[in-house]
Design a protein around this motif. Structure first.
Motif, mmCIF file in Angstrom:
data_model
loop_
_atom_site.group_PDB
_atom_site.id
_atom_site.type_symbol
_atom_site.label_atom_id
_atom_site.label_comp_id
_atom_site.label_asym_id
_atom_site.label_seq_id
_atom_site.Cartn_x
_atom_site.Cartn_y
_atom_site.Cartn_z
ATOM 1 N N GLY A 113 0.821 -1.214 0.000
ATOM 2 C CA GLY A 113 0.000 0.000 0.000
ATOM 3 C C GLY A 113 0.857 1.267 0.000
ATOM 4 O O GLY A 113 0.706 2.126 -0.875
ATOM 5 N N PRO A 114 1.790 1.412 0.960
ATOM 6 C CA PRO A 114 2.686 2.577 0.936
ATOM 7 C C PRO A 114 3.620 2.603 -0.271
ATOM 8 O O PRO A 114 3.951 3.679 -0.773
ATOM 9 C CB PRO A 114 3.483 2.428 2.238
ATOM 10 N N LEU A 115 4.064 1.427 -0.739
ATOM 11 C CA LEU A 115 4.960 1.424 -1.895
ATOM 12 C C LEU A 115 4.264 1.992 -3.128
ATOM 13 O O LEU A 115 4.836 2.778 -3.877
ATOM 14 C CB LEU A 115 5.443 0.002 -2.183
ATOM 15 N N TYR A 116 3.025 1.594 -3.350
ATOM 16 C CA TYR A 116 2.277 2.102 -4.493
ATOM 17 C C TYR A 116 1.876 3.562 -4.306
ATOM 18 O O TYR A 116 1.947 4.367 -5.235
ATOM 19 C CB TYR A 116 1.006 1.262 -4.704
ATOM 20 N N GLY A 117 1.428 3.908 -3.087
ATOM 21 C CA GLY A 117 0.855 5.230 -2.872
ATOM 22 C C GLY A 117 1.849 6.323 -2.533
ATOM 23 O O GLY A 117 1.635 7.489 -2.874
ATOM 24 N N LEU A 118 2.949 5.959 -1.854
ATOM 25 C CA LEU A 118 3.847 6.985 -1.313
ATOM 26 C C LEU A 118 5.264 6.930 -1.888
ATOM 27 O O LEU A 118 5.978 7.933 -1.845
ATOM 28 C CB LEU A 118 3.925 6.858 0.216
ATOM 29 N N MET A 119 5.678 5.771 -2.405
ATOM 30 C CA MET A 119 7.053 5.660 -2.876
ATOM 31 C C MET A 119 7.383 6.630 -4.007
ATOM 32 O O MET A 119 8.480 7.216 -4.023
ATOM 33 C CB MET A 119 7.349 4.216 -3.298
ATOM 34 N N PRO A 120 6.493 6.860 -5.004
ATOM 35 C CA PRO A 120 6.838 7.842 -6.049
ATOM 36 C C PRO A 120 7.146 9.226 -5.486
ATOM 37 O O PRO A 120 8.077 9.901 -5.952
ATOM 38 C CB PRO A 120 5.585 7.864 -6.931
ATOM 39 N N VAL A 121 6.359 9.657 -4.500
ATOM 40 C CA VAL A 121 6.613 10.971 -3.874
ATOM 41 C C VAL A 121 7.941 10.957 -3.129
ATOM 42 O O VAL A 121 8.733 11.905 -3.220
ATOM 43 C CB VAL A 121 5.459 11.346 -2.924
ATOM 44 N N TYR A 122 8.200 9.866 -2.394
ATOM 45 C CA TYR A 122 9.463 9.743 -1.656
ATOM 46 C C TYR A 122 10.659 9.832 -2.610
ATOM 47 O O TYR A 122 11.634 10.551 -2.348
ATOM 48 C CB TYR A 122 9.491 8.422 -0.892
ATOM 49 N N LEU A 123 10.587 9.099 -3.721
ATOM 50 C CA LEU A 123 11.692 9.106 -4.680
ATOM 51 C C LEU A 123 11.877 10.487 -5.303
ATOM 52 O O LEU A 123 13.009 10.937 -5.516
ATOM 53 C CB LEU A 123 11.436 8.074 -5.779
ATOM 54 N N HIS A 124 10.777 11.157 -5.579
ATOM 55 C CA HIS A 124 10.849 12.488 -6.189
ATOM 56 C C HIS A 124 11.513 13.492 -5.258
ATOM 57 O O HIS A 124 12.084 14.492 -5.713
ATOM 58 C CB HIS A 124 9.437 12.953 -6.559
ATOM 59 N N GLN A 125 11.478 13.217 -3.958
ATOM 60 C CA GLN A 125 12.058 14.125 -2.972
ATOM 61 C C GLN A 125 13.533 13.814 -2.691
ATOM 62 O O GLN A 125 14.201 14.597 -2.004
ATOM 63 C CB GLN A 125 11.262 14.055 -1.668
ATOM 64 N N GLN A 126 14.031 12.683 -3.185
ATOM 65 C CA GLN A 126 15.422 12.315 -2.963
ATOM 66 C C GLN A 126 16.290 12.905 -4.074
ATOM 67 O O GLN A 126 16.138 12.548 -5.236
ATOM 68 C CB GLN A 126 15.581 10.786 -2.923
#
Length: 392
Positions: free
Chosen positions: A221-234
Motif C-alpha cells: 500500500g505505501p509502496l504504491y501510494g507513497l514511494m513515487p513521492v518519496y523518490l521524487h524528494q530524494q
C-alpha cells in the motif's frame, strides 16, 4: 452430479492474463501519475496517502461482495464490468479536478480492482492439480508485475502533466477488456449455489497465510501510494523516479520463479520469514546508498521481498483446497490484503510524527514479520517433531 469448476482448456489462461497485463500497465502508470500530478493540479501533496487509502478501502469493500457478482454474472462478464468501471473512474478524474470527487472515484476504482483480482486469480486457480495452480499463479504474478513495471516507465515517456497521461490510462483500461471479450468460450463454468456453499470460512485458512497477505498490504500500500513521492524528494534519484519504480517492480517480477520453486519444497511460513528478512536488508541498503546504482540495487531487493509475500501466502492458503473453495479463499486473501493496504499508507504517513520516514516504516514491518514468521515456523517444526504426551 455438479460439474467441477475448472477451466475448460489451456487457452482459457490467455484471456485473463492478456486482460490482466494491460490492466497492470495502466495501473502501474496511474500509481505514479496520481501523486506526482497533485501539485500541478492545485491539490495538496498529502492527498497522495488519502488517495491510496481510498483505493484500498474500495478494494476492501469490493472483496466483500465480489463472490456474489461472479456467481451471478460469471467470470468473463464480471471481469469486463470491472474494467469498464475502472476506465469510467479515470475519465471522471481526468475531466474534474476536485479532491472529494477524486477520493470517491478511487474508492470506486478499488471496488472494481477487487473484481479484477478475484476474478483473474480464481479463473486461473480453478484447476484440481496443485502444480498447475502454482504454475498459473507464477504466470499471473509475472504478468501483473511486468505490466506494472512497464507502466512505471511511461512516466518518462508521457510525463505526468496535461490530459494525455490520463487519456492513455483510460485507453489501456478499455484495451484490457478486449481479451476476455473475445474469449467467450474459455471462461470457467459458472459457480453454483452448491459450490459456493462448500466454501471455507476464515477459520479454515492458515493464520500465517492470512497474516502474510495482511503484511503484504501493509508494505505494498505505501509502496504504491507513497514511494513515487518519496523518490521524487530524494535529490540523488529525483530525476529517476520512473526508473526506480520500475526496478522495484522488476525485482518483484524476477523473484517469482524462485518463490514458486522454493514454496514447493520448503515451509511457506519459513519462506515468509526469510523474504521479510531480505526486505529489512533492502531497507538498510537504501539508507546507506551513496549512488543511484546502489539505490537501484536496494530497490530491486526491496521489490523482490515485498512482491513475493502475497503469492507465497495465497499458495499456502490454497493447499488442499477444492475447486469449490478457491473463489472464497481468494476473496479472503484479498480481504486480508486490503485491510493492510488501507492501513499502510496512513500508518507510514503517521510515522513521521515519530521521526520515522517511509523507508524506516518498511524496515520495522519487515523485521517484525521476519521474527514472527520464524517463531511460527519453529513452533510448527517442534509440534511435528515432538510426539504427543504418552505416545513416546
Amino acid at each position: 452430479m455438479t460439474e467441477p469448476v475448472v477451466s475448460r482448456s489451456h487457452s482459457g489462461v490467455l484471456a485473463p492474463i492478456g486482460g490482466l497485463f494491460l490492466f497492470a500497465v495502466a495501473t502501474g502508470y496511474l500509481m505514479s501519475l496520481l501523486p506526482l500530478s497533485l501539485p500541478t493540479l492545485g491539490m495538496s501533496g498529502t492527498m497522495a496517502a488519502w488517495l491510496a487509502s481510498a483505493l484500498y478501502g474500495g478494494l476492501l469493500l469490493g472483496a466483500l461482495g465480489v463472490e456474489p457478482l461472479i456467481r451471478w454474472m460469471g467470470h468473463r462478464r464480471a471481469l469486463l464490468l470491472s474494467l469498464l468501471v475502472l476506465s469510467l473512474t479515470v475519465a471522471v478524474m481526468a475531466a474534474l479536478h476536485r479532491p472529494e470527487l477524486w477520493l470517491a472515484m478511487r474508492l470506486l476504482a478499488g471496488m472494481a480492482t477487487a473484481g479484477v483480482f478475484v476474478v483473474v486469480e480464481s479463473w486461473l486457480l480453478l484447476v484440481e492439480d496443485e502444480r498447475q495452480r502454482a504454475a498459473r499463479l507464477g504466470i499471473y504474478m509475472a504478468a501483473l508485475y511486468g505490466g506494472n513495471a512497464l507502466g512505471q516507465l511511461m512516466i518518462n515517456v508521457l510525463g505526468f502533466e496535461g490530459a494525455w497521461p490520463m487519456l492513455a490510462v483510460m485507453a489501456l483500461m478499455l484495451l484490457a477488456a478486449l481479451p476476455p471479450l473475445l474469449a467467450g468460450g474459455s471462461a470457467p463454468m459458472p459457480l453454483t449455489e452448491e459450490q459456493s456453499g462448500s466454501s471455507c470460512s476464515p477459520l479454515c485458512v492458515k493464520v500465517p497465510a492470512l497474516l502474510g497477505c495482511l503484511i503484504s498490504g501493509l508494505v505494498l500500500g505505501p509502496l504504491y501510494g507513497l514511494m513515487p513521492v518519496y523518490l521524487h524528494q530524494q535529490v540523488m534519484v529525483s530525476e529517476l523516479t520512473g526508473v526506480m519504480m520500475a526496478l522495484l517492480i522488476l525485482g518483484g517480477m524476477a523473484v517469482q520463479p524462485l518463490g514458486s520453486w522454493l514454496s514447493a519444497r520448503f515451509s511457506k511460513t519459513l519462506l515468509l520469514s526469510l523474504f521479510s528478512l531480505a526486505g529489512a536488508m533492502a531497507v538498510v541498503v537504501l539508507i546507506l546508498a551513496s549512488s543511484p546504482l546502489e539505490f537501484g540495487l536496494g530497490m530491486l531487493l526491496l521489490g523482490a521481498a515485498a512482491f513475493v509475500l502475497y503469492p507465497i501466502a495465497i499458495s499456502q492458503a490454497c493447499e488442499g483446497a477444492t475447486s469449490g473453495q478457491i473463489v472464497r479463499i481468494t476473496q479472503l486473501m484479498l480481504l486480508s490484503y486490503s485491510l493492510g493496504s488501507v492501513s499502510g499508507p496512513l500508518l507510514a504517513q503517521g510515522g513521521q510524527r515519530l521521526n520515522m520516514g517511509l523507508i524506516q516504516y518498511l524496515g520495522v514491518i519487515f523485521l517484525a514479520t521476519a521474527l514472527y514468521m520464524l517463531a511460527a515456523a519453529l513452533r510448527r517444526t517442534s509440534a511435528v517433531v515432538e510426539p504427543p504426551a504418552g505416545m513416546e
